[in-house]
Scaffold this motif. Structure first.
Motif, PDB file in Angstrom:
ATOM      1  N   THR A 126     -13.160  76.630  37.651  1.00  0.00           N
ATOM      2  CA  THR A 126     -12.735  77.158  36.431  1.00  0.00           C
ATOM      3  C   THR A 126     -11.244  76.865  35.980  1.00  0.00           C
ATOM      4  OG1 THR A 126     -14.176  78.965  37.157  1.00  0.00           O
ATOM      5  CG2 THR A 126     -13.027  79.066  35.013  1.00  0.00           C
ATOM      6  N   ALA A 127     -10.300  77.153  37.110  1.00  0.00           N
ATOM      7  CA  ALA A 127      -8.869  77.413  36.669  1.00  0.00           C
ATOM      8  C   ALA A 127      -8.253  75.878  36.330  1.00  0.00           C
ATOM      9  CB  ALA A 127      -8.027  77.838  37.897  1.00  0.00           C
ATOM     10  N   LEU A 168      -9.116  75.752  32.717  1.00  0.00           N
ATOM     11  CA  LEU A 168      -8.657  76.395  31.652  1.00  0.00           C
ATOM     12  C   LEU A 168      -7.152  75.871  31.200  1.00  0.00           C
ATOM     13  CD1 LEU A 168      -8.804  80.026  33.011  1.00  0.00           C
ATOM     14  CD2 LEU A 168     -10.014  79.119  31.275  1.00  0.00           C
ATOM     15  N   LEU A 169      -6.528  75.221  32.295  1.00  0.00           N
ATOM     16  CA  LEU A 169      -5.228  74.781  32.211  1.00  0.00           C
ATOM     17  C   LEU A 169      -5.331  73.557  31.168  1.00  0.00           C
ATOM     18  CD1 LEU A 169      -2.981  74.933  35.259  1.00  0.00           C
ATOM     19  CD2 LEU A 169      -3.552  76.639  33.553  1.00  0.00           C
ATOM     20  N   ASN A 199     -10.886  76.056  27.043  1.00  0.00           N
ATOM     21  CA  ASN A 199     -11.365  77.424  26.899  1.00  0.00           C
ATOM     22  C   ASN A 199     -11.217  77.757  25.422  1.00  0.00           C
ATOM     23  OD1 ASN A 199      -8.637  77.053  26.839  1.00  0.00           O
ATOM     24  ND2 ASN A 199      -8.352  79.173  27.515  1.00  0.00           N
ATOM     25  N   VAL A 246      -5.623  75.446  41.029  1.00  0.00           N
ATOM     26  CA  VAL A 246      -4.894  75.576  39.783  1.00  0.00           C
ATOM     27  C   VAL A 246      -3.658  74.542  39.776  1.00  0.00           C
ATOM     28  CG1 VAL A 246      -3.240  77.377  40.890  1.00  0.00           C
ATOM     29  CG2 VAL A 246      -3.712  77.223  38.437  1.00  0.00           C
TER      30      VAL A 246
END
Lengths: 420, 458
Positions: free
Chosen positions: A346-347, A350-351, A355, A253
């Motif tokens: 994934t993380a 997303l940022l 998404n 992240v």
């Protein structure tokens, strides 16, 4: 090992035997604990896979209904909405009013667009009656798959009694079929589960991985060659190594935060673009590739280098003509494993905004898109029931790609890697 | 235009290579003794053209966007930006961008349309200018490179120096990445601490970051004390370790000491599969299967369990950590010198006693290092908790309650509206910095322990 007074009875005394039994029991306990631990781990893996397969396999088929659509002749721009409505109502002649009302809800709201694009592909259908298979809407798909219990009171069900009766009428007429759900692979995302597909996500993931590979593969190999073959042991090379090892352990992240602050906010790169995702993933994959390449370079025996140096090659010629080609299988194996990790990441995506809800597949790496893992995240968050099985199906597709990539890596290793 | 510039660069590079190689080859044919092979002369020219021009294109692309938007925003008519905040100005910039891309919503003011036109014009000019620059620079470099061809010219040395430079650059990318992470986290956190005092962040026990970004949003008043958030992280990490450490340790002990070769060959790869499953899959598994099962079990015994219970997220995270702990333990046990094992067995100890009283204590530093790395993973793990843990920060250590974690807050704060002058967005960076510091500290500690222990036997 307790104190044993051998003089008092020796190894055959009852105390001694009891001591041995106790020690054997301890041994058994340890073994049993190990077996239990392994069994638990296996059981968890099995539960994981089983729950995904059990919920996911249903999404690979989709309930369809066959309609007889009539388009009035001479009309170049017919109303597909009316034609679709007419086709479904024609099937319910003589039925009671409640059934007729429910009948149009059986069809997916995308049915008219499917008919429209079918006609656009075959313009000579205008003025004719033709039969076409269109998907039913999500509640009726669930009904056909047995996921809605007919025994529950009507108020608690997502389909009404009249709707069930209408659906059964179609079923008895032999108009209901359940073919393979091609929409899952040829459609992009949609609000309606029966129309939603993974095309956009798969292409987005492909562009992201391609960018990731094009950046991290050459840079990773370059860095590894420098550190392994040319760098003298000094402060700089130590510092680089510390950095690489730390980067490998930085939470994903945090890479997302870096991408958001630097790539999106400072450089103004487009939000949600697979190119930016690939750039971020490249930074995360770099340590994996560097570590794998260094191991592969180290495995090439010094005799190769010495022989090449002995016949007059320069140091770089030794590396690029002899060592690197011999290390390539190991490097490729490490790279594929690194890319497989990147595919599941994934993380950070997303940022950077991968998404968003996007109904068209990206045509370049600079268009907004989703990726497979972020699509899974979006679908997992969607309230419609139909998305539960589709999320599992998407996960099975993702796991399928991962298995393929790892199998390729294992094949490369077994086929080409040499033991010296 | 960018594609054209790259194509031009490619053509110039190939041309430089062919020209110089041919020139060098013809020298050699005339009986001159060249210092370097003809291909090195070609390679030298190709690199001389490729490297500077490539750098120019990259820099151009990096700075073109910011420079053009600065020009456009600077060229707006007097007074339209008066009294607007940083966020509103960036909104206007985004609107002009989308008008320029052909997406017009409603009827924008004429000065916006004008600015959009200017933007399109500037972009076209910039593209043409880039191509012209690339062409001119390529020709000059090509000419300069062509003049170097001579028998005594040390082309190979030149090529190798440049290649070495490229290799050094490649290996410094890792440094740049770390520096980028540290700088961006520090910069944005510093912005955050100008809005929210650092003492409130570090010692506050209330976390309610959902404050409005636009004036018309309804949201809370905002409180930025990170203690409940880090407490939630600790709760979930403890649960994950409480489940995964025993399972990982015992399975590693069994595999190392008791398992047959064939069993090892099957079990180890299967455990590795658990490490390869993407975390978003674990997250979905937690939501789909584990949390409902826990709730049903709780209802059976009359214990109310929250749907976002920390137990679900923690236990699923444990599955992910099992292979990590077991492979670290296995390595540490295998690294204990054979003599210790043989000595213990020769004294009459059973295998179990050898394991528990000799091998395990000897391997403890390595195992502790592995567990610490697992802790850092658990703290930094994002998707499982984003999907399975809660959003509300509460000061609780009850594992049946819903707790939130640092990573969950980072993701939820940054999904959707982000604007870089709002404490809500910047708070995510402050949390990110704390996360980075904590995981970095644990990693360094773990590596130090592992290294120290290795020295013991080597």
């Amino acid at each position: 090992m307790a104190d044993i007074d051998i003089a008092a009875g020796g190894w055959t005394s009852e105390a001694s035997r009891e001591n041995v039994r106790r020690r054997r029991r301890g041994e058994l306990w340890l073994k049993a604990a190990g077996l239990v631990a392994i069994t638990i781990a296996f059981a968890m893996l099995l539960t994981l896979l089983a729950s995904l397969v059990i919920t996911g396999f249903r999404a690979f088929t989709q309930t369809h209904v066959t309609l007889q659509v009539t388009l009035p002749p001479g009309d170049e721009t017919p109303s597909f909405r009316a034609a679709t409505r007419g086709a479904i109502e024609a099937l319910f002649e003589g039925a009671d009013e409640a059934q007729k009302r429910e009948a149009s809800r059986i069809l997916s709201s995308g049915a008219q667009y499917i008919i429209e694009s079918h006609v656009a592909a075959n313009p000579d259908l205008i003025g004719q009656t033709f039969s076409i298979r269109v998907p039913v809407s999500d509640p009726y798909d669930q009904l056909a798959k047995g996921l809605i219990d007919r025994e529950t009171p009507e108020a608690l069900r997502r389909v009404s009694d009249a709707g069930i009766a209408a659906f059964d009428r179609l079923s008895e007429a032999g108009l209901i079929s359940r073919p393979f759900n091609t929409a899952l692979f040829v459609n992009a995302d949609s609000r309606f589960p029966e129309l939603a597909g993974l095309k956009g996500a798969i292409i987005g993931s492909f562009y992201a991985l391609l960018t990731c590979f094009l950046i991290s593969f050459p840079i990773g190999i370059g860095a590894a060659i420098y550190l392994e073959e040319f760098a003298r042991k000094n402060r700089l090379s130590d510092f680089i190594e510390i950095n690489i090892n730390n980067l490998a352990a930085v939470p994903s992240v945090v890479f997302g935060l870096l991408a958001l602050a630097v790539f999106l906010n400072w450089f103004g790169l487009p939000r949600g673009a697979p190119f930016v995702g690939g750039l971020t993933l490249a930074l995360m994959t770099l340590p994996t590739i560097i570590i794998a390449t260094r191991a592969a370079l180290k495995a090439v025996p010094p005799s190769i280098r010495e022989a090449a140096l002995g016949v007059g090659a320069s140091k770089q010629q030794v590396v690029f003509h002899h060592v690197l080609p011999l290390a390539m299988p190991g490097i490729l194996t490490g790279t594929i494993i690194g890319l497989a990790q990147a595919l599941g990441e994934t993380a950070p995506l997303l940022l950077i905004g991968m998404n968003a809800f996007i109904t068209a597949a990206p045509s370049t790496p600079f268009d907004s898109a989703t990726a497979l893992p972020t699509q899974i995240f979006i679908w997992a968050d969607s309230p419609e029931r139909g998305f539960v099985s589709r999320t599992s199906a998407a996960i099975l597709v993702l796991l399928g790609f991962l298995v393929l990539m790892n199998a390729l890596a294992i094949y490369l290793r077994n086929r080409f890697e040499r033991r010296w | 235009m960018t594609l054209f510039a790259f194509a031009l660069l490619f053509a110039a590079t190939v041309a430089a290579y062919m020209l110089n190689r041919a020139a060098a080859a013809s020298l050699a044919r005339r009986g001159e003794r060249l210092h370097s092979l003809a291909t090195f002369h070609g390679g030298f020219a190709a690199l001389v053209v490729l490297l500077p021009v490539f750098l120019v294109i990259l820099l151009w692309l990096l700075f073109q966007g910011p420079v053009i938007s600065a020009l456009v925003m600077g060229g707006l008519p007097e007074g339209v930006l008066d009294g607007l905040g940083k966020g509103e100005v960036s909104l206007i910039a985004a609107e002009i961008q989308s008008i320029a891309a052909g997406q017009v919503f409603g009827t924008p003011e004429p000065w916006k349309l004008e600015a959009a036109e200017r933007l399109v014009r500037l972009r076209a000019t910039s593209g043409t200018l880039l191509v012209v620059t690339v062409a001119a620079l390529s020709v000059v470099l090509l000419f300069l490179a062509r003049r170097t061809v001579a028998p005594e010219f040390r082309a190979r040395h030149g090529v190798e120096r440049m290649v070495l430079g490229i290799l050094v650059f490649c290996s410094t990318v890792a440094i740049f990445t770390t520096v980028g992470i540290v700088l961006s986290l520090i910069y944005e956190s510093w912005q955050f601490f100008r809005l929210v005092p650092i003492t409130e962040f570090l010692f506050g026990t209330n976390w309610e970051p959902q404050i409005p970004i636009r004036a018309d949003q309804i949201a809370g008043a905002g409180a930025f004390g990170w203690l409940p958030v880090i407490l939630g992280t600790v709760v979930i990490t403890v649960i994950a370790l409480a489940v995964s450490v025993p399972i990982g340790l015992f399975s590693a002990i069994y595999l190392n000491e008791f398992a047959s070769r064939r069993m090892r060959a099957v079990v180890k790869p299967v455990l590795e599969i658990l490490a390869g499953v993407p975390t978003v899959v674990y997250g979905f598994f937690a939501v789909l299967t584990v949390a409902p099962a826990l709730r049903a079990a709780g209802a059976e015994f009359g214990i109310p369990i929250s749907p976002n219970t920390a137990l679900a997220a923690g236990s699923v995270m444990a599955i992910m950590l099992i292979p990590f702990i077991s492979s670290f333990t296995d390595d540490a046990l295998a690294a204990v010198p054979r003599a210790l094992r043989d000595g213990s067995l020769a004294l009459g100890a059973t295998r179990g006693e050898t394991m528990l009283k000799v091998l395990f204590p000897a391997a403890i530093p390595g195992i502790v290092g592995g567990i610490l790395l697992a802790v850092s993973r658990a703290i930094g793990e994002t998707m499982i908790v984003v999907m399975a843990a809660g959003l509300i920060a509460t000061m609780t250590i009850n594992p049946l309650d819903s707790v939130t974690t640092v990573t969950v807050q980072i993701v939820t704060l940054l999904i959707g509206d982000t604007s870089f002058d709002n404490p809500k967005t910047l708070a995510a960076f402050a949390l990110g910095m704390m996360l980075f510091i904590v995981t970095l500290g644990i990693n360094i500690l773990a590596l130090r322990i592992v290294r120290k222990y290795r020295e013991l036997y080597d």
